[in-house]
Design a protein around this motif. Structure first.
Motif, PDB file in Angstrom:
ATOM      1  N   GLY A  88     -40.329 -13.094  10.540  1.00  0.00           N
ATOM      2  CA  GLY A  88     -39.041 -13.222  10.620  1.00  0.00           C
ATOM      3  C   GLY A  88     -37.974 -11.965  10.927  1.00  0.00           C
ATOM      4  O   GLY A  88     -38.763 -10.968  10.844  1.00  0.00           O
ATOM      5  N   GLN A  89     -36.767 -12.240  11.298  1.00  0.00           N
ATOM      6  CA  GLN A  89     -35.903 -10.964  11.613  1.00  0.00           C
ATOM      7  C   GLN A  89     -34.717 -11.095  10.559  1.00  0.00           C
ATOM      8  O   GLN A  89     -33.587 -11.765  11.023  1.00  0.00           O
ATOM      9  N   PRO A  90     -34.876 -10.599   9.527  1.00  0.00           N
ATOM     10  CA  PRO A  90     -33.461 -10.613   8.606  1.00  0.00           C
ATOM     11  C   PRO A  90     -32.392  -9.818   9.273  1.00  0.00           C
ATOM     12  O   PRO A  90     -31.192  -9.953   8.826  1.00  0.00           O
ATOM     13  N   LYS A  92     -31.310  -9.983  11.944  1.00  0.00           N
ATOM     14  CA  LYS A  92     -30.381 -10.778  12.706  1.00  0.00           C
ATOM     15  C   LYS A  92     -29.133 -11.222  11.798  1.00  0.00           C
ATOM     16  O   LYS A  92     -27.973 -11.334  12.197  1.00  0.00           O
TER      17      LYS A  92
ATOM     18  N   ILE B 128     -36.493 -21.987   5.316  1.00  0.00           N
ATOM     19  CA  ILE B 128     -37.430 -22.048   6.621  1.00  0.00           C
ATOM     20  C   ILE B 128     -38.471 -23.132   6.391  1.00  0.00           C
ATOM     21  O   ILE B 128     -38.771 -23.654   7.491  1.00  0.00           O
ATOM     22  N   TRP B 152     -34.386 -23.573  12.739  1.00  0.00           N
ATOM     23  CA  TRP B 152     -35.067 -24.174  13.508  1.00  0.00           C
ATOM     24  C   TRP B 152     -34.140 -24.873  14.426  1.00  0.00           C
ATOM     25  O   TRP B 152     -33.050 -25.376  14.030  1.00  0.00           O
ATOM     26  N   LEU B 165     -30.025 -18.735  14.076  1.00  0.00           N
ATOM     27  CA  LEU B 165     -30.286 -17.085  14.447  1.00  0.00           C
ATOM     28  C   LEU B 165     -31.660 -17.056  14.654  1.00  0.00           C
ATOM     29  O   LEU B 165     -32.267 -16.068  14.767  1.00  0.00           O
ATOM     30  N   ARG B 167     -35.765 -17.431  13.182  1.00  0.00           N
ATOM     31  CA  ARG B 167     -36.292 -17.248  12.022  1.00  0.00           C
ATOM     32  C   ARG B 167     -35.667 -15.887  11.287  1.00  0.00           C
ATOM     33  O   ARG B 167     -36.271 -14.830  11.916  1.00  0.00           O
ATOM     34  N   ILE B 168     -34.873 -16.061  10.195  1.00  0.00           N
ATOM     35  CA  ILE B 168     -34.572 -14.774   9.549  1.00  0.00           C
ATOM     36  C   ILE B 168     -35.238 -14.388   8.167  1.00  0.00           C
ATOM     37  O   ILE B 168     -34.948 -13.531   7.659  1.00  0.00           O
ATOM     38  N   VAL B 169     -36.410 -15.129   7.871  1.00  0.00           N
ATOM     39  CA  VAL B 169     -36.939 -14.698   6.630  1.00  0.00           C
ATOM     40  C   VAL B 169     -38.296 -14.296   6.904  1.00  0.00           C
ATOM     41  O   VAL B 169     -38.894 -14.832   7.958  1.00  0.00           O
TER      42      VAL B 169
END
Lengths: 104, 169
Positions: A88-90, A92, B128, B152, B165, B167-169
């Motif tokens: 994942g991309q924290p 962002k 998520i 998602w 945005l 997947r951010i975790v």
């Protein structure tokens, strides 16, 4: 095993992981880059727990089966079909939040 | 709780030091999260000095699968604790990701906003694990948060006011 604090070490030395569809288990395993077979039990599980497992399966990151089909899955599986799971991309999120609060 | 804490700490991992001081609000019955938070902050203090954080506890607002009517009662009870806390802290920003604990906290902030006491930005990040449906907190806060983030595409389509945005975790 009862309750270990962290399975990280075991995870790192494993070649294959067979797990229930809990999000934490799935994500930790995929992030270690280990092949994963998710065993789902529709009767026990909360519907929403299955959402992630189904999506991961759709995206080709995990194999799925039920308790009764586990043996045949193990016999016929081809782990090379599994796609790597990008992290994942924290960052962002950080960029987004900086703009929201006006730090940018 | 558990997964929520892990996710929120990941969200925090890339935030700059300007997000300080940090106040973590936990359910009183949650033991594991405190350990995770302290470990996170400990690591962080190795790179960033002057990282201020405090832990606060409020009564747990809802047990897993608790009935709707009793959840309203227990949530109201939690608000009795969260309201004075939020009044004292007057946060500029609330970041939450779905456990029952976030509802009394956000409701308190919304109340203070309505009363003209403090306007807090509420940012909600859905877990998520939520690919096709929102959690109960999510369904409520979709309407009351300033920014509602989903991870998602399916959810972005179902909830157009949300932010996607990836997947951010």
């Amino acid at each position: 095993f009862r309750f270990k604090d962290s399975l990280a070490e075991d995870l790192r030395s494993a070649d294959l992981v067979i797990s229930h569809a809990g999000a934490g288990s799935c994500l930790e395993t995929l992030e270690e880059g280990k092949p994963l077979i998710v065993v789902t039990n529709e009767k026990l599980m909360d519907n929403h727990q299955l959402e992630l497992a189904k999506q991961l399966h759709r995206d080709g990151h995990v194999l799925c089966c039920s308790c009764s089909t586990l043996v045949e899955t193990l016999e016929s599986m081809d782990l090379s079909t599994l796609k790597p799971f990008p992290p994942g991309q924290p960052e962002k999120f950080a960029l987004f939040l900086d703009e929201v609060v006006g730090f940018r | 709780t558990g997964g929520h804490t892990t996710e929120i700490l990941r969200l925090l991992s890339c935030l700059s030091e300007s997000y300080s001081p940090k106040h973590y609000i936990l359910a009183d019955s949650d033991n594991m999260s405190e350990v995770k938070i302290r470990s996170f902050e400990q690591k962080r203090s190795e790179t960033f000095s002057g990282s201020q954080f405090t832990l606060h506890r409020i009564p747990r607002s809802r047990e897993v699968r608790q009935s709707w009517t009793s959840s309203v009662v227990t949530t109201l009870y939690s608000i009795l604790y969260s309201l004075p806390l939020i009044y004292k802290l007057k946060p500029d920003l609330i970041l939450c990701n779905g456990p029952g604990t976030c509802l009394p906290v956000c409701i308190s902030a919304l109340l203070l906003g309505l009363l003209g006491i403090k306007r807090t930005i509420i940012v909600y990040v859905e877990s998520i694990c939520r690919v096709e449906t929102l959690s109960l907190s999510g369904k409520i806060l979709y309407y009351f948060s300033d920014y509602f983030i989903v991870q998602w595409r399916d959810l972005k389509e179902k909830y157009p006011k949300s932010v996607y945005l990836g997947r951010i975790v």
